[in-house]
Write a protein that holds these residues in place. Structure first.
Motif, short mmCIF file in Angstrom:
data_model
loop_
_atom_site.label_atom_id
_atom_site.label_comp_id
_atom_site.label_asym_id
_atom_site.label_seq_id
_atom_site.Cartn_x
_atom_site.Cartn_y
_atom_site.Cartn_z
N GLU A 1 39.05 40.54 48.11
CA GLU A 1 37.60 40.62 47.91
C GLU A 1 37.11 39.39 47.14
OE1 GLU A 1 35.96 44.39 47.11
OE2 GLU A 1 37.31 45.43 48.45
N ASP A 2 36.69 39.56 45.86
CA ASP A 2 36.15 38.42 45.11
C ASP A 2 37.23 37.52 44.53
OD1 ASP A 2 33.04 39.36 44.62
OD2 ASP A 2 34.43 41.03 44.63
N LEU A 3 38.47 37.86 44.70
CA LEU A 3 39.60 37.08 44.20
C LEU A 3 40.24 36.33 45.37
CD1 LEU A 3 41.85 36.28 42.18
CD2 LEU A 3 42.90 38.51 42.64
N ARG A 4 40.28 35.02 45.28
CA ARG A 4 40.87 34.22 46.35
C ARG A 4 41.93 33.29 45.77
NH1 ARG A 4 35.37 32.39 49.64
NH2 ARG A 4 34.65 34.50 50.12
N ILE A 5 43.07 33.27 46.44
CA ILE A 5 44.20 32.44 46.01
C ILE A 5 44.63 31.59 47.19
CG2 ILE A 5 46.58 32.44 45.16
CD1 ILE A 5 45.90 35.17 43.85
N TYR A 6 44.75 30.30 46.94
CA TYR A 6 45.17 29.37 47.97
C TYR A 6 46.51 28.75 47.57
CZ TYR A 6 40.26 29.69 49.30
OH TYR A 6 39.02 30.15 49.67
N LEU A 7 47.54 28.98 48.38
CA LEU A 7 48.82 28.32 48.20
C LEU A 7 48.78 27.09 49.11
CD1 LEU A 7 51.14 31.48 48.22
CD2 LEU A 7 49.86 30.46 46.31
N THR A 8 48.25 26.01 48.58
CA THR A 8 47.92 24.85 49.41
C THR A 8 49.16 24.12 49.88
OG1 THR A 8 45.90 24.62 48.10
CG2 THR A 8 46.49 22.76 49.49
N ASP A 9 50.10 23.87 48.99
CA ASP A 9 51.32 23.16 49.37
C ASP A 9 52.38 23.44 48.32
OD1 ASP A 9 53.35 21.40 50.09
OD2 ASP A 9 51.98 19.77 50.58
N VAL B 1 37.58 32.77 41.35
CA VAL B 1 36.99 34.07 41.00
C VAL B 1 35.54 33.81 40.62
CG1 VAL B 1 37.04 36.09 39.49
CG2 VAL B 1 39.18 34.97 40.15
N VAL B 2 34.61 34.50 41.29
CA VAL B 2 33.19 34.34 41.02
C VAL B 2 32.65 35.70 40.55
CG1 VAL B 2 30.93 33.73 41.94
CG2 VAL B 2 32.99 32.56 42.79
N PRO B 3 32.47 35.90 39.23
CA PRO B 3 31.94 37.17 38.74
C PRO B 3 30.55 37.44 39.31
CG PRO B 3 32.90 35.90 36.95
CD PRO B 3 32.82 34.99 38.13
N PRO B 4 30.21 38.71 39.55
CA PRO B 4 28.96 39.01 40.25
C PRO B 4 27.72 39.10 39.38
CG PRO B 4 30.22 41.01 39.93
CD PRO B 4 31.06 39.89 39.39
N ASN C 1 32.40 30.38 36.46
CA ASN C 1 33.27 30.78 37.55
C ASN C 1 34.66 30.20 37.29
OD1 ASN C 1 31.07 31.97 38.96
ND2 ASN C 1 30.49 29.94 39.73
N LEU C 2 35.67 30.90 37.76
CA LEU C 2 37.03 30.42 37.59
C LEU C 2 37.46 29.66 38.84
CD1 LEU C 2 39.59 30.43 35.79
CD2 LEU C 2 40.36 32.43 37.10
N ASN C 3 37.74 28.39 38.68
CA ASN C 3 38.25 27.55 39.76
C ASN C 3 39.38 26.73 39.15
OD1 ASN C 3 38.81 25.90 41.89
ND2 ASN C 3 36.74 25.11 42.13
N GLU C 4 40.59 27.25 39.22
CA GLU C 4 41.72 26.66 38.51
C GLU C 4 42.84 26.32 39.48
OE1 GLU C 4 43.75 25.73 34.71
OE2 GLU C 4 41.73 25.70 35.57
N HIS C 5 43.33 25.11 39.36
CA HIS C 5 44.49 24.69 40.13
C HIS C 5 45.76 24.97 39.33
CE1 HIS C 5 42.42 22.49 43.45
NE2 HIS C 5 41.43 22.52 42.56
N THR D 1 37.30 38.22 32.36
CA THR D 1 36.30 38.88 33.19
C THR D 1 36.94 40.07 33.87
OG1 THR D 1 34.62 38.60 34.92
CG2 THR D 1 36.71 37.47 35.26
N SER D 2 36.13 41.07 34.18
CA SER D 2 36.62 42.29 34.82
C SER D 2 35.43 42.95 35.50
CB SER D 2 37.24 43.21 33.77
OG SER D 2 37.67 44.42 34.35
N PHE D 3 35.56 43.27 36.79
CA PHE D 3 34.41 43.82 37.50
C PHE D 3 34.85 44.51 38.78
CE2 PHE D 3 35.00 39.34 38.56
CZ PHE D 3 35.04 39.34 39.94
#
Length: 820
Positions: free
Chosen positions: A64-72, A103-106, A122-126, A236-238
Motif C-alpha cells: 500500500e503506502d509502503l514501497r521498497i525498491y531493490l534496485t541492484d 513512505v508518504v504519510p497521509p 516524507n521518507l525517501n531513503e536509500h 510515523t504510523s498510520f
C-alpha cells in the motif's frame, strides 16, 4: 517457557485423519501443525541458504503506502521453516548497488512527526543492506519473480553473506518469535506480517513494518537508548490506503478471543508468592481458530493450560523487539488448541500460574506490582468476574466487587468477591489496614489505610522523594517507582483517622462526578494505599499514593511546597476517581485515542478543584500547565512541539521522555477546557453525559468525540463541526502568541470596532477562535465576540451602539495561548 501435553497428539491426530479418509467416512480432516516448541526450535536453528542467493535488479515490493525498491544487489533467502520462506537479506555494497524505500504519510500530523525525526515530511531513503522478515505472501512473490526472470544462484556470494549475517538473522527471528510461531500455526498469509530492518545511507538503522492486524498497518521507527533505557521511537504510523478509503478494514487478529467471564482463584503464601488458577470463558474470534493469544506481565509464569478440560500446549517467551515496538511491558503468550475451534461455541481455558508481584516495603506495608496484568487476559475486554483469595489471616485483601464470603480457616483468610457488571480488568492490594466506610445516595466508599507508614516516608530522608507533578502512571506501560531501602520505622500513624478523612472527601467526589457524568461502572469504590508517588484507577478500586493520606504537617519536607500539596491533597484522588468513568466505563478504541481518557480524568480533577477552591485555584493550575508545555528542551524546541496529543505513547521518545505525560495530561486538560468554553457549561456537561451513555458498550474514538461535541456547539458560533478545533489542537501542535489591536470607526448607526489579532509562533495555517470581551462604561453590559485567527494577522470588525471603554483579549483564559 513451553509446555506440551503428555503424549504426541500431533501424530495421533494425523493417523486418525488418514484412517478416516481411507475408510471413506469423512473428507480429509485438519492435520495438526508442528508444536510451538518445534517451530521455535526451527526458528532458532535458521540460517541463510547459500544456494538461494541471487543477483537481483529492479524488484519492487509494494505494501500500500509502503514501497521498497531493490534496485541492484544480492538477495539471499533463509532456509524455509515448515516449507515457508520467512526471511531474506538484501546486500548492495558494490558500486552500483542500491535499495530505496518510500513512505508518504497521509496527513499533516504524521508528516510533521516524521519530519521531526528524519528532517523531511516524507521518507525517501536509500540503503545498501536490509533484513526482510515476512509471514505474508512476500516470500512467494520474491521466489516467483526470481523464477520468472530465470535468475541464476550465486553460491559464492551466498556463502559470504550467510557467514556474515546468520547471527543477525537469528537475533531478528528471536525478537519476533511469538508472532512468527503464531503466524506459522495460523497459516493465514493474508494477515501476515512484513518487517524490514535496514541501514539507511543518511538516517542509519530503521525499522519499517506492514501489519494487517494492527490498527495502524504501516509504521516506521528506530530503536534508541537514553540513560540506559531502550525506546522505540515511532517516526510515523498510520492506516494503509485501503483502510483509509474504506475498501478494507483493519483485520482482526485471527488469534483474538471474545471474553465472556473470568473466575480467578488466587492464593498468597506467607512468603508473598502469588499462585492462581484463572478460568476464562470465551467465544473464538472466528471459525477454525488454530492459536490464541493472551497477555500477562512478564513476572507471571504460566505453569499449565487446559482447553475445555484437556491439556493443551502453551508457548511463553519474551519477544524483545516486538515488545519494544508494541510499547508494552506485558508479554504475549500462545495457546494452541488440539484442533481448530469452531466459531460461535463457548469454550473455556484454564491457566495455572504464579508470580512474584508482591514486595514488602517495610513496617507491614506491601507493594503490589503488575496491578493490571497479574493474570492472563486477551486484550482490553469487558467481562464479569468471580474472585477468590486465600491469604495470611493477619492481612487484608482489597479488591472490587460484592462480598460473597469472608471467613478464616486456621491461619488463612478467605475472601470471595463477585463483579457482576462487566468491567475491563480487576486488581487487588494487600496490607495490614485500618478501614473507614462512607455511603451517600447509593454510593459506597471503603478506604483502607496502612496501620504504619512505610519507612521511606521518614522525614529524615525527605530529599529522596521523587517529584510529584505529572506522576499519574500510564495505563499501558506503568513505570513504577522503586521502593527505597528499609530503615528505622517512623512513629505509628493513626490509620482510622486518616481513612475517615479520606473517605469523606472521596465519597463527595464520587457523588459529584455521578451527577456530572452519569452512573459509575460499579457503585462501590475500594481505596487502598500504594507506596510511591502515583495513583491508579481500576473499576471499583483505586490505588492511591500513601502521600495522599497525610496532612501537610505529616508530609516529608520535599513535598510540602504548594504545588506538591495541591497534587496530593486535591488532584490525585479526584483524577483516579474520574477514571471510574474515563477509562473504565468508557474506553478508547485505539492507542491514538487513549489521550482522551487521561485528559478527561485530568480535567475532571480540575473541575473538582474549581468547585472546592474556586476559579483562582483552577486558573492557577492551568497556567502552570501552560508553562510546562512551553518549557524549552535542549534542542530549543518547546515540549508541546514534540508532537500532536493524538500520538499517545508515541510521544514518549528518546528525544523527550517526559513529553507524553505533560502533553497528555496537561495539554489534554487545556483541550477540554477550551471545548467547555466554546460549548458553555450546560452544553459541555450534557456532552460528557452523552458520551458516557452512548459509549458504555463500545469504544470511543477521537472522531466520535468530535461528532458528539459538535451536536452541542452553539449554532451561531463558527467552526460548528469543530473540524478546525480538532485539526489544530489534537492532530497538530502549536501554542500561539496573540496580540490585540483595535480602534473605532464611523459614527452613530455606523459606529464599529475595527481591529486585528496578530498571531505568531505557530504555522501560518493555524487557526482558532478567541474570545474578545467588549467592555462599556458603567451601566452598559459587556459582551463577548469570538474572533477567528487566521495567518499572521486576523482582521475583524463589528458594530457597536456605544463606544466601548476597553477590549480585552480572552480575559478568562479560554484559549491555550500567550496573550500580549
Amino acid at each position: 517457557m513451553i509446555r506440551k501435553p503428555a503424549g504426541s497428539y500431533t501424530r495421533e491426530a494425523r493417523l486418525v485423519g488418514y484412517l478416516l479418509t481411507f475408510l471413506g467416512c469423512v473428507a480429509p480432516i485438519w492435520s495438526a501443525p508442528p508444536s510451538a516448541r518445534d517451530l521455535a526450535t526451527s526458528l532458532a536453528d535458521s540460517s541463510f541458504d547459500p544456494k538461494q542467493c541471487f543477483r537481483v535488479r529492479n524488484i519492487r515490493l509494494e505494501k500500500e503506502d509502503l514501497r521498497i525498491y531493490l534496485t541492484d544487489g544480492y538477495l539471499i533467502f533463509a532456509r524455509p521453516v515448515e516449507g515457508r520462506r520467512l526471511a531474506a537479506y538484501f546486500h548492495a555494497e558494490h558500486e552500483a548497488g542500491d535499495g530505496e524505500i518510500l513512505v508518504v504519510p497521509p496527513d499533516a500530523a504524521e508528516r510533521t512527526t516524521l519530519a521531526r525525526f528524519s528532517g523531511a515530511p516524507n521518507l525517501n531513503e536509500h540503503f545498501k543492506s536490509g533484513l526482510l522478515l515476512f509471514t505474508d505472501q512476500t516470500g512467494d512473490q520474491l521466489a516467483a519473480t526470481i523464477k520468472e526472470n530465470e535468475l541464476v544462484a550465486s553460491e559464492e556470494m551466498g556463502n559470504m553473506l550467510a557467514t556474515q549475517h546468520n547471527s543477525l538473522l537469528k537475533n531478528i527471528l528471536h525478537s519476533f518469535e511469538i508472532r512468527l510461531v503464531s503466524d506459522l500455526i495460523s497459516n493465514n498469509p493474508r494477515d501476515g506480517l512484513f518487517f524490514m530492518a535496514f541501514i539507511g545511507n543518511r538516517l542509519g538503522s530503521l525499522d519499517v513494518a506492514f501489519d494487517p492486524t494492527s490498527r495502524d498497518q504501516i509504521s516506521v521507527g528506530q530503536v534508541n537508548f537514553r540513560n540506559d533505557t531502550a525506546f522505540f521511537d515511532v517516526w510515523t504510523s498510520f492506516p494503509g490506503r485501503s483502510v483509509r478509503q474504506g475498501r478494507t478494514r483493519s483485520a482482526e487478529p485471527n488469534t483474538a478471543v471474545k471474553t465472556k467471564h473470568f473466575d480467578i482463584q488466587a492464593e498468597i503464601t506467607p512468603d508473598l508468592k502469588l499462585k492462581a488458577t484463572t478460568r476464562i470463558q470465551f467465544l473464538p474470534g472466528g471459525a477454525g481458530m488454530r492459536v490464541m493469544q493472551f497477555e500477562c506481565s512478564r513476572q507471571v509464569r504460566i505453569l499449565s493450560a487446559k482447553l475445555n478440560g484437556l491439556d493443551v500446549e502453551f508457548f511463553q517467551r519474551e519477544s524483545l523487539r516486538s515488545n519494544l515496538i508494541r510499547g508494552r511491558d506485558g508479554d504475549v503468550f500462545l495457546v494452541i488448541p488440539r484442533e481448530p475451534l469452531a466459531a460461535g461455541q463457548i469454550a473455556e481455558v484454564v491457566f495455572e500460574h504464579e508470580a512474584d508481584v508482591i514486595r514488602p516495603a517495610g513496617n507491614g506495608v506491601y507493594f503490589v506490582g503488575a496491578r493490571g496484568s497479574w493474570y492472563p487476559q486477551s486484550g482490553i475486554q469487558f467481562a464479569p468476574y468471580d474472585l477468590t483469595f486465600r491469604y495470611p489471616k493477619n492481612l487484608q485483601i482489597v479488591t472490587a466487587g460484592t462480598t460473597i464470603e469472608e471467613r478464616t480457616d486456621e491461619n488463612v483468610r478467605i475472601t470471595k468477591r463477585r463483579v457482576a457488571q462487566p468491567v475491563r480488568m480487576v486488581g487487588f492490594n494487600l496490607g495490614d489496614y485500618g478501614k473507614a466506610t462512607t455511603t451517600r445516595a447509593g454510593l459506597t466508599v471503603d478506604v483502607f489505610a496502612n496501620k504504619q507508614l512505610e519507612p521511606f516516608l521518614n522525614r529524615s530522608r525527605a530529599n529522596e522523594m521523587p517529584p510529584p507533578v505529572s506522576q499519574f502512571p500510564r495505563r499501558t506501560r506503568v513505570g513504577e517507582q522503586q521502593i527505597p531501602p528499609l530503615e528505622a520505622a517512623p512513629p505509628r500513624a493513626n490509620a482510622a483517622e486518616r481513612a475517615e478523612r479520606l473517605a469523606t472527601e472521596i465519597v463527595d467526589i464520587f457523588s459529584v462526578f455521578r451527577e456530572k457524568f452519569g452512573p459509575p461502572p460499579v457503585p462501590q469504590l475500594e481505596i487502598s494505599p500504594v507506596p510511591g508517588n502515583f495513583g491508579q484507577g481500576f473499576p471499583g478500586m483505586i490505588y492511591l499514593s500513601t502521600l495522599s493520606y497525610l496532612t501537610a504537617s505529616e508530609m516529608p519536607a520535599a513535598v510540602r511546597d504548594q504545588q506538591s500539596q495541591l497534587f496530593y491533597s486535591e488532584l490525585l484522588h479526584a483524577h483516579e476517581v474520574a477514571h471510574q468513568w474515563w477509562g473504565n466505563r468508557v474506553v478508547a478504541i485505539g492507542a491514538n485515542d487513549e489521550w482522551m481518557m487521561e485528559a478527561l480524568a485530568s480535567y475532571s480533577a480540575l473541575l473538582q478543584l474549581e468547585r472546592k477552591k474556586g476559579t483562582k485555584a483552577f486558573d492557577s493550575v492551568l497556567e502552570d500547565y501552560k508553562k510546562r508545555l512551553l518549557a524549552k528542551l535542549p534542542s530549543g524546541q518547546t515540549l508541546e512541539s514534540m508532537g500532536p496529543i493524538k500520538l499517545g505513547l508515541r510521544l514518549e521518545t528518546s528525544q523527550a521522555p517526559q513529553a507524553w505525560r505533560t502533553i497528555t495530561y496537561e495539554k489534554g486538560a487545556w483541550i477540554f477546557h477550551m471545548l467547555r468554553r466554546r460549548l458553555g457549561d450546560q452544553n459541555f456537561f450534557a456532552m460528557l453525559k452523552d458520551v458516557c451513555a452512548n459509549f458504555e458498550s463500545k469504544p470511543l474514538s477521537t472522531s466520535d468525540l468530535r461528532l458528539v461535541a459538535a451536536k452541542y456547539m452553539p449554532k451561531q458560533m463558527a467552526d460548528s463541526k469543530l473540524e478546525d478545533f480538532f485539526e489544530h489542537w489534537i492532530y497538530g501542535t502549536g501554542i500561539p502568541e496573540l496580540e490585540l489591536k483595535w480602534k473605532l470607526e464611523g459614527k452613530g448607526a455606523a459606529l464599529k470596532v475595527v481591529g486585528t489579532i496578530h498571531q505568531k509562533h505557530v504555522e501560518e495555517t493555524f487557526t482558532t477562535l478567541v474570545p474578545v470581551e467588549v467592555q462599556f462604561a458603567r451601566g452598559v453590559k459587556s459582551r463577548t465576540e469570538w474572533i477567528r485567527t487566521d495567518g499572521a494577522d486576523a482582521e475583524f470588525e463589528f458594530k457597536v451602539a456605544t463606544a466601548p471603554s476597553k477590549l480585552v483579549l480572552d480575559p478568562t483564559g479560554s484559549v491555550l495561548a500567550i496573550r500580549k
